[in-house]
Design an enzyme around this catalytic site. Sequence first.
Site, PDB file in Angstrom:
ATOM      1  N   SER A  25       0.889  -1.224  -0.180  1.00 17.73           N
ATOM      2  CA  SER A  25       0.087   0.188   0.126  1.00 17.73           C
ATOM      3  C   SER A  25       0.724   1.196   0.087  1.00 17.73           C
ATOM      4  O   SER A  25       0.495   2.164  -0.735  1.00 17.73           O
ATOM      5  CB  SER A  25      -0.826  -0.192   1.194  1.00 17.73           C
ATOM      6  N   GLY A  89      -5.074  -4.376  -8.912  1.00 14.11           N
ATOM      7  CA  GLY A  89      -6.403  -3.546  -8.763  1.00 14.11           C
ATOM      8  C   GLY A  89      -5.592  -2.254  -8.426  1.00 14.11           C
ATOM      9  O   GLY A  89      -6.045  -1.071  -8.907  1.00 14.11           O
ATOM     10  N   ARG A 117     -14.160  -5.826 -12.195  1.00 15.92           N
ATOM     11  CA  ARG A 117     -14.122  -4.870 -10.815  1.00 15.92           C
ATOM     12  C   ARG A 117     -14.360  -3.506 -11.364  1.00 15.92           C
ATOM     13  O   ARG A 117     -13.862  -2.893 -12.262  1.00 15.92           O
ATOM     14  CB  ARG A 117     -12.684  -4.986 -10.453  1.00 15.92           C
ATOM     15  N   SER A 164     -14.632   2.668  -2.407  1.00 14.56           N
ATOM     16  CA  SER A 164     -13.097   2.192  -2.126  1.00 14.56           C
ATOM     17  C   SER A 164     -12.241   3.347  -2.052  1.00 14.56           C
ATOM     18  O   SER A 164     -12.637   4.287  -2.714  1.00 14.56           O
ATOM     19  CB  SER A 164     -12.795   1.471  -3.717  1.00 14.56           C
ATOM     20  N   SER A 165     -11.573   3.317  -1.273  1.00 12.49           N
ATOM     21  CA  SER A 165     -10.857   4.291  -0.787  1.00 12.49           C
ATOM     22  C   SER A 165      -9.948   4.602  -1.575  1.00 12.49           C
ATOM     23  O   SER A 165      -9.059   6.008  -1.907  1.00 12.49           O
ATOM     24  CB  SER A 165     -10.119   4.265   0.632  1.00 12.49           C
ATOM     25  N   ASP A 308      -8.815  -5.598   4.687  1.00 12.10           N
ATOM     26  CA  ASP A 308      -7.937  -6.281   4.030  1.00 12.10           C
ATOM     27  C   ASP A 308      -7.678  -7.459   5.314  1.00 12.10           C
ATOM     28  O   ASP A 308      -6.951  -8.563   5.128  1.00 12.10           O
ATOM     29  CB  ASP A 308      -6.707  -5.791   3.785  1.00 12.10           C
ATOM     30  N   LYS A 408       1.360 -11.679  -5.225  1.00 10.51           N
ATOM     31  CA  LYS A 408       0.602 -10.348  -5.716  1.00 10.51           C
ATOM     32  C   LYS A 408       1.240  -9.610  -4.328  1.00 10.51           C
ATOM     33  O   LYS A 408       1.273  -8.351  -4.541  1.00 10.51           O
ATOM     34  CB  LYS A 408      -0.803 -10.459  -5.532  1.00 10.51           C
TER      35      LYS A 408
END
Length: 428
Positions: A25, A89, A117, A164-165, A308, A408
Amino acid sequence: MKHNIILTKKGRSIKGTVQLTGSKSECNRALIIEALSNGKVKVENISDAADAVTLAEVLSLESKVLSQKSNDSGLKTQDLRLINIGPAGTAMRFLTAYFTLQNEEVILTGSERMKQRPIGILVEALRELGAQIEYVENEGFPPIKLKGSLVQQSNKISIKGNISSQYITALLLIAARLPFGLELHIEGDLTSRPYVEMTLAMLQTAGIQHNWQGNVISVQNQEFATTSLYIEPDWSAASYWYSIAALADEAELFLPGLAQYSLQGDSIITEIMANFGITSQFKDGGVYLQKEAKEISRKIFDLKECPDLAQTIIVICAALGHDATFTGLETLKIKETDRIKALQNELAKLRVKLIEKGQVYKLDCSEKQIPERIFVNTYDDHRMAMAFAPLALLIPQVEIEDADVVEKSYPAFWKDLEKMGFEEEVKG
C-alpha cells in the site's frame, strides 16, 4: 503452470524471526508520487510484491517515453499504447488518474477478473475534472482508453466514501498537479479511512499540504519537495503471523522494522489480536509477538477501516469455534474475488457458516469440525491463500490451490513458513 502446496506442521509451537517485505500500500502510493515529482522524490525499500513490481515497471517505461519525447523536439505523440496490469487493482486505479496528466493515449487493461471490477465512480470523477476517458468494452469497467493531457474544467468533485478508498487516493495523488488544485467532497461514511490518511501523510512528507475539514479535502496546486519516502514493512503481511500465533499453543515471534505508530491502517491488528491473547511489544526496531492464555470475549468486530484483515480474523474465529459478528465488510465483494462468497464456500469445509444479514455477518460455529485434510480454493485471491494457511496448525494436511497467488503481496510467504517449521509439498 499453476501448482498447489500441501502444508503440514509438527507440533503447535512457533518461534523465530520473520523479515517482511515492504508495504504494498505504501509502495504503490510512493511510486506514483515519485513519478509525479519530476525527480524530486525517491522511494527507498521498494516492495517486491507483484502489484508493486507491476506498477514500478509501468512507471519506469513511462519515464523512458517521456524522456524520449523531451529529447526529441520533433517526436510526435506516440501511437496508442496498451498497458496490461494483470490483477493489480491498486495499479489500475492509480494509473487511471496518473495517465490523465500525461500527453499521450493509452489503453489500460488487466486480467479477466480486473475487467469485472468496477471503475466507473473514479472515471466519472476524472471526467468532471476534464479528463478524456472512454470504455473499450463494458461501461463502468476496464479496459479504458485515456487521452491526456487533462484540461481542467472544474476543481470541485464529489465521490462516495463507502465504495473504495483507492478512488479517493487516486484523485488525491494527482491533486497538486492539477492547475486549479482539487476540492474533494466525500459523500457518506468513509470506508478504510486510514488508507486515505496514509496517502495524505505521504504526500505531506513529499511537500504537498492539504486541508481536511469535515467531509471536504482540499489540495492546492503546488510543487513537490526534494525528499525520500521509506517504505515500512507490510502490516498486512504481519497479520498472517499474528494468525499463526493465535492458532499455536506457544508462540514467540519477532518482526523487524515494524513501527508502533505506523501509516498503515492494518497495524490495528495489534489491538485486534490482543483479544486472542497475542501481546505486541515494540523494541529493538521491530515488534515481538507472544501468545498468552486468554479466553476470547469480544463478540463484534468492525472492520470498516481495515477490510484487508477480514479474511484473517474471520478464519481465526472459525478455527477457534468463536461465534462472532462482523461489520464493515461492504468492499469485500469487489476485491480480487467476491471475498464473502469465497469465505462462505471454504468455511463450509469446516462446517462453519458465515451468515449475511444486510451489512452484518455472523459466524455460526455450532457444527464446526476439524477434518484430517482440507483443500482450500483460493479464487485467484492472495489473501484467501494466506488466511487459510495457518490452519495447518490444527489440520494435519492443508492443501492450498494455486500457491503462486501470494506473489501479489507477499512473495516469500511459503519460504517464511518453511523457515518457521512448516513442511511443504508442491503438487502439480
